[in-house]
Motif scaffolding. Structure first.
Motif, short mmCIF file in Angstrom:
data_model
loop_
_atom_site.label_atom_id
_atom_site.label_comp_id
_atom_site.label_asym_id
_atom_site.label_seq_id
_atom_site.Cartn_x
_atom_site.Cartn_y
_atom_site.Cartn_z
N ALA A 184 0.83 -1.20 0.00
CA ALA A 184 0.00 0.00 0.00
C ALA A 184 0.86 1.26 0.00
O ALA A 184 1.78 1.40 0.81
CB ALA A 184 -0.91 0.01 1.22
N GLY A 185 0.54 2.16 -0.90
CA GLY A 185 1.16 3.48 -0.90
C GLY A 185 2.63 3.48 -1.24
O GLY A 185 3.26 2.44 -1.47
N ASN A 186 3.21 4.68 -1.26
CA ASN A 186 4.61 4.88 -1.56
C ASN A 186 5.27 5.64 -0.41
O ASN A 186 4.63 6.41 0.29
CB ASN A 186 4.79 5.67 -2.87
N GLN A 187 6.57 5.41 -0.22
CA GLN A 187 7.31 6.08 0.83
C GLN A 187 8.67 6.52 0.29
O GLN A 187 9.20 5.91 -0.64
CB GLN A 187 7.54 5.15 2.04
N VAL A 188 9.23 7.55 0.90
CA VAL A 188 10.58 8.00 0.59
C VAL A 188 11.33 8.15 1.91
O VAL A 188 10.88 8.83 2.82
CB VAL A 188 10.59 9.34 -0.17
N ILE A 189 12.49 7.48 2.00
CA ILE A 189 13.32 7.53 3.20
C ILE A 189 14.71 7.99 2.77
O ILE A 189 15.30 7.40 1.87
CB ILE A 189 13.40 6.15 3.89
N ARG A 190 15.22 9.00 3.42
CA ARG A 190 16.57 9.49 3.09
C ARG A 190 17.55 9.01 4.14
O ARG A 190 17.33 9.16 5.33
CB ARG A 190 16.58 11.01 2.99
N GLN A 191 18.65 8.42 3.65
CA GLN A 191 19.74 8.00 4.53
C GLN A 191 21.04 8.56 3.99
O GLN A 191 21.62 8.00 3.05
CB GLN A 191 19.81 6.48 4.63
N ILE A 227 18.02 -9.97 4.02
CA ILE A 227 19.27 -9.56 3.40
C ILE A 227 19.81 -8.35 4.16
O ILE A 227 19.07 -7.41 4.47
CB ILE A 227 19.09 -9.22 1.89
N ARG A 228 21.08 -8.41 4.50
CA ARG A 228 21.78 -7.29 5.15
C ARG A 228 22.76 -6.72 4.14
O ARG A 228 23.54 -7.46 3.53
CB ARG A 228 22.51 -7.76 6.41
N TYR A 229 22.77 -5.42 3.97
CA TYR A 229 23.52 -4.80 2.88
C TYR A 229 23.91 -3.37 3.25
O TYR A 229 23.24 -2.73 4.08
CB TYR A 229 22.66 -4.77 1.61
N PRO A 230 24.98 -2.83 2.66
CA PRO A 230 25.33 -1.43 2.91
C PRO A 230 24.38 -0.51 2.16
O PRO A 230 23.91 -0.83 1.06
CB PRO A 230 26.75 -1.32 2.37
N VAL A 231 24.08 0.62 2.76
CA VAL A 231 23.22 1.60 2.11
C VAL A 231 23.83 2.04 0.79
O VAL A 231 23.14 2.23 -0.22
CB VAL A 231 22.98 2.81 3.04
N THR A 232 25.15 2.21 0.77
CA THR A 232 25.86 2.52 -0.46
C THR A 232 27.14 1.69 -0.48
O THR A 232 27.78 1.49 0.55
CB THR A 232 26.20 4.02 -0.55
#
Length: 389
Positions: free
Chosen positions: A149-156, A210-215
């Motif tokens: 449901a819906g859309n989200q934007v998260i800034r890291q 899954i564990r992963y780096p943000v960048t």
């Protein structure tokens, strides 16, 4: 509709060439002309030009498989990775593509009287199929619940995370040090898809993470997984992609592969669809070729490599269960994860093997009805299923 017109639809259905609109018409008129279906199967049983049906029992099995579909509300279509050769398999393929699983060496036992499902299943408070849902754990430990449901934007930091429907995408605005890690996990009864910051696409099956780096930074792209995941790795010759799973480490440059590392399975396996991967498992290092699967046994650490049907392995990404000579416990492990139910077994566990496919968007009761036609029965206690002979 005349008998001649129905016969044309019947032949097209057998050959797998029936258009969706005609398929609906075929099942609408099947109760009227079901005698023609039985007669056609009788003729095909002795026709050397038709893929052998086996014997009269198998002919009856296919008859009932099609009848079961005609009297169900199951969707008759599903996404497929490749178009199967329907003419090769004849009626068996027709029964499968009707949305009915083909079980055992002779498919279904026959019940011409269209008997009602067992009382235990009838009393089941139906369980819907799994859906797109997951939990995203950010680098600061906070959790974000995700669904369709819906859309989200998260800034890291310099990375923007966009949630659209059942998918999560990381867009890297500028490269920074890989100090922040996120974890995406799906519960039992859930699945999700993620696009990492390098463009790698990952599908998570139920009960996976899954564990992963943000960048990504440096000369390697390293992620850790549990459960079952399917990867389409973005090319980057300067930074090999490394997947760490239970007892295996998979190193790739750009490829498509599937990792099954569920703790309740007898082994952890990696299956290569295309490209190349190098896998380290204990003291063993192997380079896989497309179509091969490397498996490490949990109990003995034995490592084996074999050729497999890759479409069967990744069928879950296309919305299907696929069983290939699977015993009842292997079948029920998949169902338990997808429907989030507990499975227990009576003292006399059936020893049959299951071959075929079934859609993952069916309710649990529909799946159990199919299994019960193979002389396997269930006792239901809440969300607990007890398998009986």
């Amino acid at each position: 509709m005349t008998q001649e017109e129905f016969q044309q639809l019947l032949i097209a259905y057998r050959e797998g060439t029936l258009a969706p609109v005609d398929k609906a018409l075929f099942f609408k008129w099947l109760p009227v002309y079901e005698k023609q279906l039985a007669e056609q199967l009788d003729r095909d049983l002795h026709d050397p030009a038709i893929q052998p049906l086996g014997d009269e029992a198998t002919r009856d099995i296919i008859y009932n498989a099609i009848q079961l579909t005609a009297h169900s509300d199951a969707d008759l279509s599903y996404p497929m990775r490749g178009k199967p050769s329907l003419r090769r398999w004849g009626w068996a393929a027709a029964a499968i593509l009707a949305g009915v699983m083909v079980l055992g060496s002779i498919y279904f036992p026959v019940y011409r009287n269209r008997a009602q499902p067992a009382e235990a299943v009838a009393r089941l408070q139906d369980v819907p199929p799994g859906q797109n849902k997951a939990v995203l754990i950010l680098s600061d430990g906070s959790k974000v619940t995700l669904d369709s449901a819906g859309n989200q934007v998260i800034r890291q930091g310099a990375t923007v995370v966009r949630k659209q429907g059942g998918s999560l995408q990381y867009d890297e605005e500028e490269r920074g040090p890989a100090v922040a890690y996120n974890t995406l996990s799906t519960p039992l009864g859930g699945q999700f898809r993620i696009v990492l910051s390098d463009g790698t696409k990952v599908w998570l099956n139920a009960g996976s993470s899954i564990r992963y780096p943000v960048t990504f930074a440096g000369h390697e792209r390293v992620v850790e997984v549990t459960g079952e995941t399917y990867f389409e790795v973005a090319d980057d010759a300067t930074a090999p992609f490394i997947v760490k799973a239970a007892r295996q480490e998979i190193k790739v440059l750009g490829t498509r592969f599937n990792v099954n590392a569920y703790a309740d399975e007898p082994m952890v396996s990696t299956t290569l669809l295309n490209g190349a991967v190098r896998i380290v498992s204990g003291n063993v290092t192997r380079l896989l070729k497309p179509g091969e699967q490397l498996a490490t046994q949990y109990a003995s650490n034995e490592v084996t490599v074999r050729s497999v049907n890759v479409d069967n392995v990744v069928a879950w990404t296309s919305g299907k269960f696929m069983f290939e000579n699977s015993d009842i416990k292997a079948v029920m492990r998949q169902l338990a994860r997808w429907y989030d139910v507990e499975v227990m077994y009576g003292s006399d566990i059936p020893s049959r093997e299951f071959v075929g496919e079934i859609e993952r968007d069916l309710h649990l009761s529909q799946v159990l009805k199919i299994l019960e036609q193979n002389n396997i029965h269930f006792k239901i206690q809440g969300r607990k299923i007890i398998v009986l002979r």
